[in-house]
Design a protein around this motif. Structure first.
Motif, PDB file in Angstrom:
ATOM      1  N   ARG A  68       0.768  -1.206  -0.023  1.00 23.33           N
ATOM      2  CA  ARG A  68       0.165   0.063  -0.085  1.00 23.33           C
ATOM      3  C   ARG A  68       0.994   1.257  -0.059  1.00 23.33           C
ATOM      4  N   ASP A  75      -0.226   4.125   2.481  1.00 19.28           N
ATOM      5  CA  ASP A  75       0.009   4.356   3.990  1.00 19.28           C
ATOM      6  C   ASP A  75       1.432   4.496   4.156  1.00 19.28           C
ATOM      7  N   HIS A  85       0.823   0.156  10.568  1.00 23.66           N
ATOM      8  CA  HIS A  85       0.744   0.156   9.227  1.00 23.66           C
ATOM      9  C   HIS A  85       2.078  -0.077   8.505  1.00 23.66           C
TER      10      HIS A  85
END
Ligand code: ATP
Ligand code: MG
Length: 891
Positions: A68, A75, A85
């Motif tokens: 991601r 993130d 994260h």
């Protein structure tokens, strides 16, 4: 429970509920223009949700490697600063494709968490979608009621569209979702503040662990929601977060998923890792840095292992940016002045052995790529940091006043950030991070402006506008007929308009098509679509989008609903077949000659040639190339028939020893292409010759380096190879003719070169002799004018070097010299002025100024020092005038 046991328990649980375990898809996405990297477990099933491909099993589960760092789910900024994260993480998931729905999904989530994993119920919170008026979406009371059977009502919370309506990207499958959160705060804190108020509030001890998505819609380009053909379940649970709550830790980095890596980094840097460090603490920045390194190595290693090398644009640049971010922390915060980051690869590869083996089997290659990147970035990193710091300390003004006298924070100039980007290779997010560490923001407007200015290509030109599909026939999946025929009667299923670079194009999907869509390195077919009324629409390219074959055409026929004949250009296809089959033979031959470490890293096959990139650490020698070529051509002459198996179980294919490519997404059933059982056996979707003899002849035309540890071979086959060889042999014949048919051609060229260089030297010598001879002759001609000895003469010398030599010699023998020499080098006029140094001072004469005036006579220009200057021009007829004019400076 160890991390490994936790992962296995998840998979076992869903097997017990009738699920088939499937492998993780690669982290790098190839056939979806809306997504660069896998950001959720469901990505690999997107076409099943959209009804574009059938499901292979109604219930599946897996652990999917996700990234991601770009697009809708990004993130990166949180990573290392927070504790939950990551850039790359594993998403555990279970899916129902039109099979079970909310009831079972919710029941099983609860059963797994509370009965298998035995998480305390009072620490769990669940959410449901509260509805959204603007979108016309109703409150999900069904989910609420289902949870009520298991969960105390105070622990069931409504959530808005942002948290409880999950979407893959700007477009694509989506639907309401229901999350499970875990409150890991100590009891006293929990008694004071209810966990319910902290859900979805960015509290690092009340975190989301699982999301059950109920897939019901497709988000279209314009924003509209289109109901999907069936309802599906798509769940995703963050593995590292699950491990953390099960191991009773307050940070993902304190689990056995990350601790070995963190401890390795701590030991090598000589610093201790303090998990509890808070912003402002002395060891905060090193704790962040260690987390960043331990995290980023995962993203980068898996991206490279799945085929995405760091590069200067697109997905490759995303990887390079993350890598440079990590290297900066490693260098500046942890004090590694020599490449260190790459040394994390072996540990990581070991950790993922048996989970994602693609890394272990390529660990040397991955490490080498990272090392190379690190070395090149470290070269400028130090200077860039210094540049930033200097500017920051000496020039940057932190605050200013507005016109009404209010004090404001000033922005770090975008031009400076651009300089760091352009000259020192600092990705903008790295500079932003460095600025943020000093509580400053970068002026992104001026940065963007500078960037745009550099990009000469206008931005508008590269924007591609894709409209929604116009659907003519519903629920059709397109069948590929191109392995058996190049002509097929078909119907248009749907089409859409695409505008790129100001040009309008259409894309067409057919129910059946012989057109091969670009993939596995083989280019898309070209050809035509012939309609009954005689209209012929040219297909300029064919590409894959998810499961669909998309034909690119410039215009549409009047009656698009008619049956049509789709015809692939047979000549192009047959040459492409040759090049593709030759690529397989080449790959096999290379493994024989160079070793089994040779893995395909990229390939291009079109009708003109083939290009093959592979992992290998040294230049392939001429002897090795000749050996490889000989093996391939031997296989060509043996005319080995193609063995094509269209549907072999993947697992069986692998055990039978086929070559599979890293970073390719293979289904349960695969196609196997064999040319001789013991020689070449590859998983491949491309088109091939019927027997190797059709290749005709194989010729390598180049071998070069493309990146660290990656080399490239280009080769041609068939007619192209024949033409190439004919041209080469013609060339040799021409040379022989020119040299009057010598017995030994190379030797005769060699002696020619030798002779040539000997002659050159002799000529140089004779020129120097000539200019020395001229010296005395000219000295005689000196004219005494007002204490000067003036010489202005035209000389027959062939080059500037000789004239200069003469001028210097004259200066040595004629005192108080003012010399002007004119020469004509094969039609190029030249002037030279020499003035004795004492005259420069005493008389204020300046050769550089004089030459500028004289040069006008020969339509040219020049310059030089006060005592010596030269000029060239374009009009040799002015040389005499220049000599006359020379005198005017002293007379
Ligand atoms: P969050 O709000 O915490 O960022 P999310 O809503 O983005 O989570 P989903 O898109 O629903 O998460 O993904 C499903 C699950 O994947 C999450 O419940 C979480 O456990 C996990 N997850 C999501 N993003 C990350 C990440 N960057 N690192 C680790 N795990 C993640
Ligand atoms: Mg998120």
């Amino acid at each position: 429970m160890t991390a490994t046991e936790i992962r296995q328990a998840f998979l076992d649980f869903f097997v017990s509920k009738g699920h088939t375990i499937v492998p993780s898809a690669p982290i790098v996405i190839k056939n979806d223009p809306t997504l660069m990297f896998t950001n959720a477990g469901m990505n690999q099933f997107k076409d099943i949700f959209l009804g574009e491909a059938p499901a292979k099993a109604p219930r599946v589960a897996d652990t999917q490697r996700c990234l991601r760092v770009s697009g809708k789910h990004n993130d990166l900024e949180e990573v290392g600063i927070d504790t939950y994260h990551h850039t790359m993480f594993e998403m555990l998931g279970n899916w129902s494709f039109g099979d079970y729905f909310k009831k079972e999904a919710i029941a099983w989530s609860w059963e797994l968490l509370t009965e298998v994993y035995k998480l305390p119920k009072d620490r769990l919170y669940v959410t449901y979608f509260e509805g959204d008026e603007k979108e016309g979406l109703e409150k999900d009371t069904e989910t609420y009621d289902l949870w009520k059977q298991y969960v105390d009502e105070a622990h069931i919370l409504p959530g808005n569209k942002k948290d409880n309506f999950w979407e893959m990207g700007e477009t694509g499958p989506c639907g309401p979702c229901s999350e499970v959160h875990f409150d890991s705060r100590p009891d006293n804190e929990r008694a004071e503040v209810s966990g319910a108020t902290l859900v979805n509030a960015d509290h690092d001890q009340v975190i989301e662990i699982w999301n059950d998505v109920f897939m019901q819609f497709n988000r279209l380009k314009g924003g509209a929601l289109q109901p999907l053909p069936a309802k599906h379940v798509d769940t995703g649970m963050g593995f590292e977060r699950l491990v953390r709550v099960l191991q009773g830790k307050s940070s993902n980095y304190d689990t056995d998923v990350f601790q070995p890596m963190i401890q390795f980094i701590a030991e090598k840097s000589g610093k201790t890792y303090n998990s509890a460090a808070k912003p402002g603490d002395a060891d905060w920045s090193s704790a962040v840095a260690m987390r960043v390194l331990a995290d980023h190595i995962r993203a980068i290693s898996f991206a490279i292992a799945d085929g995405q090398l760091p590069a200067s644009n697109k997905a490759g640049y995303v990887i390079r940016r993350i890598l440079r971010r990590a290297v900066r922390y490693s260098y500046q915060t942890l004090g590694f002045k020599e490449p260190f980051f790459n040394q994390l690869v072996p540990l990581l590869a070991e950790q993922f052995k048996g989970v994602f083996d693609n890394l272990y089997s390529q660990k040397d290659f991955v490490q080498k790529v990272i090392l190379e990147e690190e070395v090149s970035f470290l070269r400028t990193l130090e200077q860039g940091i210094k540049y930033f710091d200097d500017y920051y300390e000496k020039t940057f003004v932190r605050t200013g006043k507005t016109s009404d006298g209010n004090e404001i924070q000033l922005l770090f100039p975008g031009e400076m950030a651009f300089k760091l980007y352009d000259t020192y290779g600092f990705p903008i997010d790295l500079t932003q991070l460095m600025a943020r560490e000093r509580d400053t923001l970068i002026n992104m407007e001026t940065f963007e402006a500078a960037l745009q200015e550099q990009k000469s290509r206008s931005r508008a030109a590269s924007i591609i506008d894709t409209q929604d599909w116009v659907v003519l026939k519903d629920d059709e999946t397109s069948t590929f007929t191109g392995y058996d025929e190049t002509e097929t009667i078909a119907h248009v299923v749907k089409y859409r308009k695409v505008t790129a670079k100001g040009k309008e194009q259409y894309q067409i999907v057919l129910d059946k098509t012989p057109f091969y869509a670009e993939s596995g390195g083989q280019v898309g077919d070209k050809g035509e679509l012939v309609f009954p009324d005689g209209t012929i629409i040219l297909v300029t390219d064919t590409k894959k989008e998810n499961g669909l074959t998309v034909h690119f055409v410039d215009n549409l026929p009047e009656d698009i609903e008619d049956a049509l004949t789709a015809i692939v250009d047979p000549a192009l296809r047959s040459q492409t077949n040759s090049n593709h089959s030759a690529t397989h033979l080449l790959h096999a031959a290379m493994k024989q000659v160079l070793g089994s470490h040779v893995n395909q890293k990229g390939s291009l096959v079109n009708s003109d040639y083939l290009r093959f990139d592979f992992s290998h650490f040294a230049k392939v020698t001429d002897e090795e190339l000749a050996q490889i070529e000989a093996i391939v051509n031997q296989k060509v002459r043996q005319n080995i028939p193609l063995k094509e198996e269209r549907s072999v179980l993947y697992a069986e294919a692998i055990t039978s020893g086929v070559t599979a490519l890293f970073g390719e997404k293979y289904g349960e059933y695969v196609r196997v292409i064999t040319f001789e059982e013991e020689f070449s056996k590859e998983l491949c979707g491309g088109t091939h010759v019927q027997a190797t003899g059709q290749i005709g002849y194989f010729k390598i035309i180049s071998e070069s380096a493309v990146a660290a540890g990656v080399r490239r071979i280009e080769a041609i086959t068939g007619v192209a190879a024949e033409v190439y060889i004919t041209n080469q042999s013609n060339l040799v014949n021409q040379l022989k003719d020119l040299l009057k048919n010598p017995k030994d051609l190379p030797k005769s060229v060699e002696s020619l070169l030798e002779e040539n260089s000997k002659l050159k030297k002799e000529i140089e010598k004779s020129i120097l002799e000539k200019s020395s001879g001229l010296k005395n002759e000219l000295a005689q001609k000196a004219e005494a004018i007002g204490g000067l000895n003036f010489i202005a003469q035209k000389v027959a010398l062939p080059n500037a070097e000789a004239v200069k030599n003469l001028a210097y010699q004259l200066k040595d023998i004629v005192p108080n010299l003012y010399l002007v020499l004119a020469a004509d080098f094969d039609g190029k006029p030249s002037l030279t002025v020499m003035i004795a140094e004492n005259l420069v001072k005493e008389k204020g004469l300046h050769a550089g100024n004089i030459i500028k005036e004289l040069a006008k006579e020969i339509k040219g220009g020049g310059g030089g020092q006060p005592f010596f200057a030269t000029a060239g021009g374009s009009d040799a007829s002015g040389l005499d005038n220049a000599l006359v004019k020379a005198k005017s400076f002293i007379a």
